[in-house]
Motif scaffolding. Structure first.
Motif, PDB file in Angstrom:
ATOM      1  N   UNK A  70     -30.062 -18.295 -30.181  1.00  0.00           N
ATOM      2  CA  UNK A  70     -29.606 -19.271 -31.166  1.00  0.00           C
ATOM      3  C   UNK A  70     -30.797 -19.821 -31.935  1.00  0.00           C
ATOM      4  N   UNK A  71     -30.496 -20.508 -33.014  1.00  0.00           N
ATOM      5  CA  UNK A  71     -31.507 -21.308 -33.685  1.00  0.00           C
ATOM      6  C   UNK A  71     -31.615 -22.640 -32.955  1.00  0.00           C
ATOM      7  N   UNK A  72     -32.756 -23.304 -33.158  1.00  0.00           N
ATOM      8  CA  UNK A  72     -33.059 -24.521 -32.409  1.00  0.00           C
ATOM      9  C   UNK A  72     -33.647 -25.585 -33.327  1.00  0.00           C
ATOM     10  N   UNK A  73     -33.232 -26.827 -33.123  1.00  0.00           N
ATOM     11  CA  UNK A  73     -33.914 -27.983 -33.690  1.00  0.00           C
ATOM     12  C   UNK A  73     -34.277 -28.914 -32.538  1.00  0.00           C
ATOM     13  N   UNK A  74     -35.477 -29.454 -32.564  1.00  0.00           N
ATOM     14  CA  UNK A  74     -35.897 -30.366 -31.506  1.00  0.00           C
ATOM     15  C   UNK A  74     -36.463 -31.651 -32.112  1.00  0.00           C
ATOM     16  N   UNK A  75     -36.302 -32.726 -31.373  1.00  0.00           N
ATOM     17  CA  UNK A  75     -36.912 -33.999 -31.743  1.00  0.00           C
ATOM     18  C   UNK A  75     -37.433 -34.647 -30.479  1.00  0.00           C
ATOM     19  N   UNK A  76     -38.681 -35.089 -30.504  1.00  0.00           N
ATOM     20  CA  UNK A  76     -39.263 -35.824 -29.393  1.00  0.00           C
ATOM     21  C   UNK A  76     -39.678 -37.191 -29.927  1.00  0.00           C
ATOM     22  N   UNK A  89     -39.180 -30.330 -34.529  1.00  0.00           N
ATOM     23  CA  UNK A  89     -39.406 -28.903 -34.350  1.00  0.00           C
ATOM     24  C   UNK A  89     -38.216 -28.075 -34.803  1.00  0.00           C
ATOM     25  N   UNK A  90     -38.464 -26.827 -35.142  1.00  0.00           N
ATOM     26  CA  UNK A  90     -37.381 -25.909 -35.516  1.00  0.00           C
ATOM     27  C   UNK A  90     -37.809 -24.488 -35.204  1.00  0.00           C
ATOM     28  N   UNK A  91     -36.836 -23.643 -34.926  1.00  0.00           N
ATOM     29  CA  UNK A  91     -37.153 -22.252 -34.617  1.00  0.00           C
ATOM     30  C   UNK A  91     -35.953 -21.525 -34.041  1.00  0.00           C
ATOM     31  N   UNK A  92     -36.218 -20.588 -33.128  1.00  0.00           N
ATOM     32  CA  UNK A  92     -35.156 -19.781 -32.522  1.00  0.00           C
ATOM     33  C   UNK A  92     -35.527 -19.491 -31.075  1.00  0.00           C
ATOM     34  N   UNK A  93     -34.503 -19.156 -30.278  1.00  0.00           N
ATOM     35  CA  UNK A  93     -34.731 -18.935 -28.846  1.00  0.00           C
ATOM     36  C   UNK A  93     -33.872 -17.779 -28.358  1.00  0.00           C
ATOM     37  N   UNK A  94     -34.489 -16.899 -27.569  1.00  0.00           N
ATOM     38  CA  UNK A  94     -33.801 -15.776 -26.929  1.00  0.00           C
ATOM     39  C   UNK A  94     -33.567 -16.168 -25.472  1.00  0.00           C
ATOM     40  N   UNK A  95     -32.324 -16.522 -25.138  1.00  0.00           N
ATOM     41  CA  UNK A  95     -32.035 -17.016 -23.793  1.00  0.00           C
ATOM     42  C   UNK A  95     -32.042 -15.902 -22.751  1.00  0.00           C
ATOM     43  N   UNK A  96     -31.753 -14.673 -23.165  1.00  0.00           N
ATOM     44  CA  UNK A  96     -31.776 -13.560 -22.219  1.00  0.00           C
ATOM     45  C   UNK A  96     -33.201 -13.242 -21.786  1.00  0.00           C
ATOM     46  N   UNK A  97     -34.126 -13.215 -22.740  1.00  0.00           N
ATOM     47  CA  UNK A  97     -35.521 -12.922 -22.420  1.00  0.00           C
ATOM     48  C   UNK A  97     -36.318 -14.190 -22.094  1.00  0.00           C
ATOM     49  N   UNK A  98     -35.689 -15.345 -22.276  1.00  0.00           N
ATOM     50  CA  UNK A  98     -36.318 -16.639 -21.986  1.00  0.00           C
ATOM     51  C   UNK A  98     -37.595 -16.832 -22.800  1.00  0.00           C
ATOM     52  N   UNK A 267     -46.696 -46.924 -19.601  1.00  0.00           N
ATOM     53  CA  UNK A 267     -45.323 -46.450 -19.451  1.00  0.00           C
ATOM     54  C   UNK A 267     -44.759 -46.174 -20.834  1.00  0.00           C
ATOM     55  N   UNK A 268     -44.175 -45.002 -21.014  1.00  0.00           N
ATOM     56  CA  UNK A 268     -43.613 -44.611 -22.301  1.00  0.00           C
ATOM     57  C   UNK A 268     -42.155 -44.215 -22.127  1.00  0.00           C
ATOM     58  N   UNK A 269     -41.325 -44.650 -23.063  1.00  0.00           N
ATOM     59  CA  UNK A 269     -39.972 -44.153 -23.130  1.00  0.00           C
ATOM     60  C   UNK A 269     -39.971 -42.933 -24.032  1.00  0.00           C
ATOM     61  N   UNK A 270     -39.467 -41.808 -23.547  1.00  0.00           N
ATOM     62  CA  UNK A 270     -39.472 -40.559 -24.318  1.00  0.00           C
ATOM     63  C   UNK A 270     -38.065 -39.991 -24.373  1.00  0.00           C
ATOM     64  N   UNK A 271     -37.554 -39.815 -25.574  1.00  0.00           N
ATOM     65  CA  UNK A 271     -36.232 -39.210 -25.766  1.00  0.00           C
ATOM     66  C   UNK A 271     -36.425 -37.821 -26.360  1.00  0.00           C
ATOM     67  N   UNK A 272     -35.956 -36.799 -25.648  1.00  0.00           N
ATOM     68  CA  UNK A 272     -36.081 -35.416 -26.106  1.00  0.00           C
ATOM     69  C   UNK A 272     -34.698 -34.879 -26.447  1.00  0.00           C
ATOM     70  N   UNK A 273     -34.514 -34.489 -27.708  1.00  0.00           N
ATOM     71  CA  UNK A 273     -33.227 -33.975 -28.173  1.00  0.00           C
ATOM     72  C   UNK A 273     -33.364 -32.520 -28.578  1.00  0.00           C
ATOM     73  N   UNK A 274     -32.461 -31.684 -28.090  1.00  0.00           N
ATOM     74  CA  UNK A 274     -32.438 -30.258 -28.423  1.00  0.00           C
ATOM     75  C   UNK A 274     -31.081 -29.924 -29.022  1.00  0.00           C
ATOM     76  N   UNK A 275     -31.077 -29.314 -30.202  1.00  0.00           N
ATOM     77  CA  UNK A 275     -29.846 -28.924 -30.895  1.00  0.00           C
ATOM     78  C   UNK A 275     -29.830 -27.411 -31.031  1.00  0.00           C
ATOM     79  N   UNK A 276     -28.735 -26.777 -30.646  1.00  0.00           N
ATOM     80  CA  UNK A 276     -28.594 -25.321 -30.694  1.00  0.00           C
ATOM     81  C   UNK A 276     -27.461 -24.949 -31.637  1.00  0.00           C
ATOM     82  N   UNK A 277     -27.689 -23.939 -32.486  1.00  0.00           N
ATOM     83  CA  UNK A 277     -26.682 -23.518 -33.459  1.00  0.00           C
ATOM     84  C   UNK A 277     -26.963 -22.084 -33.881  1.00  0.00           C
TER      85      UNK A 277
END
Length: 303
Positions: A70-76, A89-98, A267-277
Motif C-alpha cells: 500500500x501507499x503510506x502517510x505518516x505523522x510523528x 512522511x509519505x511513501x509505500x510499503x511491501x507487507x509481504x517482503x516487509x 518526558x515527551x508525549x509522542x503521537x505516531x499516526x500511520x495511514x494506509x491506502x
C-alpha cells in the motif's frame, strides 16, 4: 451527520460520541481467510463486542501481509514543555517482503525557512537505512541502524513508525472497544480504541519484528500504549494512532541533547499516526549495497 476536516481529509462522523532518540531528539534540542472477516456481534460498549474487537485488532498485521502492499502517510507529533513539532512522511510499503520507503519532511523554523532537508528512509526487518541523514555524510551514502539496538526499537526514533510494526503492536492489545463507524478517505471504516502492551506484542510478533519490539519493551518506562485504529470491511488497517510517553536519554543517534532537565532527560508525549491506502500499488524497495553504506561518524541532521 457531522463532518470534520482533519489533515486535509474529510471524516464523516456516523456515530454519536465518536471522538475522533534519533531524529526526534535532534528536533527537540491474516491470514488469508481473515482478510474479508467482519464481526457481527460488535457493539459499542458491549462485552461481546469488546472481545471481538480485541480479536480483530490482533489479526491486523496478518491481514496487511495478505493484502500485499500500500501507499503510506505518516505523522510523528511530539510535545514537551509546551513545544510541539511534527514530522511528515509519505511513501509505500511491501507487507509481504516487509520493506518500505518513506520520504520524511522535517519541520520548518519560526520564520518559515526549511531547517533540514528531507530524509529518505528504507525500512527492512531489523534495519533502518537513512539518506541525507546527518552532517558530513556524502549525499550518495546511506546510514544503517540496527533497530533491535535502539532503546525504543525505532518506534519513534527515526521520525516514523514502521507501518508493519505499527500493526504488529496491535497483537499485544489488552483491551479494546468499537467506538463506531466513520468515513475515511472515501471508505467506511470501523473505529476502535484501546490499549496495547509492547511486551505482549513482542512475545507474539512476527520473526522480523520481535527484536525491535523486545528492545522497545525494555526501553519504554510504560509499555502500555493507548491507540485508535480504523479498519475497513476487509479487516485492513487504514489508520492507526499510537500515543507513547518517551523519556529521552542524554542524546540519540543524531548526537543532539533533547530539551529537558539538567541531566538531559525529559518526558515527551509522542503521537505516531500511520495511514494506509491504495492497496496493491507497486512498492518495490531495493536495499543499499554494502559499498553504499556509510561507516563513519554520524553528526546532527543537516540544515
Amino acid at each position: 451527520m457531522v463532518v470534520q476536516r482533519r489533515g486535509g481529509r474529510r471524516r464523516a462522523k456516523a456515530v454519536a460520541g465518536c471522538v475522533a532518540g534519533g531524529l526526534l531528539a535532534g528536533l527537540l534540542a491474516t491470514v488469508s481467510g481473515c482478510s474479508s472477516q467482519t464481526v457481527a456481534d460488535e457493539r459499542p460498549g458491549g462485552a461481546p463486542g469488546a472481545a471481538a474487537a480485541v480479536a480483530v485488532l490482533r489479526q491486523a498485521a496478518d491481514v496487511l501481509v495478505s493484502s500485499g502492499s500500500s501507499r503510506v502517510r505518516t505523522t510523528l507529533e511530539t510535545a514537551t514543555g509546551g513545544t510541539r513539532v511534527s514530522i511528515e512522511g509519505s511513501g509505500a510499503y511491501d507487507f509481504e517482503r516487509r520493506r518500505g520507503r518513506l520520504r520524511l519532511v522535517l519541520p520548518r523554523d519560526a520564520t518559515g525557512a526549511a531547517e533540514h532537508g528531507p530524509i529518505t528512509e528504507l525500512l527492512a526487518p531489523g534495519a533502518l537505512f537513512m539518506r541525507n541523514r546527518g552532517a558530513g555524510i556524502p549525499s550518495d551514502k546511506w546510514v544503517r541502524v540496527d533497530t533491535a539496538g535502539i532503546p525504543d526499537g525505532n518506534l519513534v526514533t527515526g521520525g516514523a513508525t514502521d507501518p508493519l510494526t505499527a500493526a504488529e503492536l496491535l497483537r499485544g492489545v489488552r483491551r479494546a472497544s468499537l467506538v463506531g463507524e466513520v468515513g475515511l478517505d472515501g471508505a467506511q471504516v470501523r473505529h476502535y480504541r484501546g490499549t496495547t502492551d509492547i511486551g505482549r506484542a513482542a512475545r507474539v510478533a512476527s520473526h522480523g519484528v520481535r527484536g525491535p519490539l523486545r528492545a522497545a519493551a525494555r526501553g519504554f518506562t510504560d509499555s502500555l500504549v493507548p491507540f485508535d485504529a480504523y479498519l475497513d470491511g476487509l479487516g485492513r488497517l487504514r489508520e492507526v494512532r499510537h500515543r507513547f510517553t518517551v523519556t529521552s536519554g542524554a542524546s540519540g543517534a543524531s548526537g543532539a541533547r533533547p530539551a529537558g532537565s539538567a541531566d538531559g532527560r525529559s518526558a515527551m508525549g509522542v503521537a505516531s499516526t500511520t495511514v494506509l491506502y491504495d492497496f496493491g500499488v507497486a512498492a518495490a524497495v531495493r536495499l543499499p549495497k554494502p559499498a553504499d553504506i556509510y561507516t563513519g561518524k554520524v553528526g546532527s541532521p543537516q540544515k
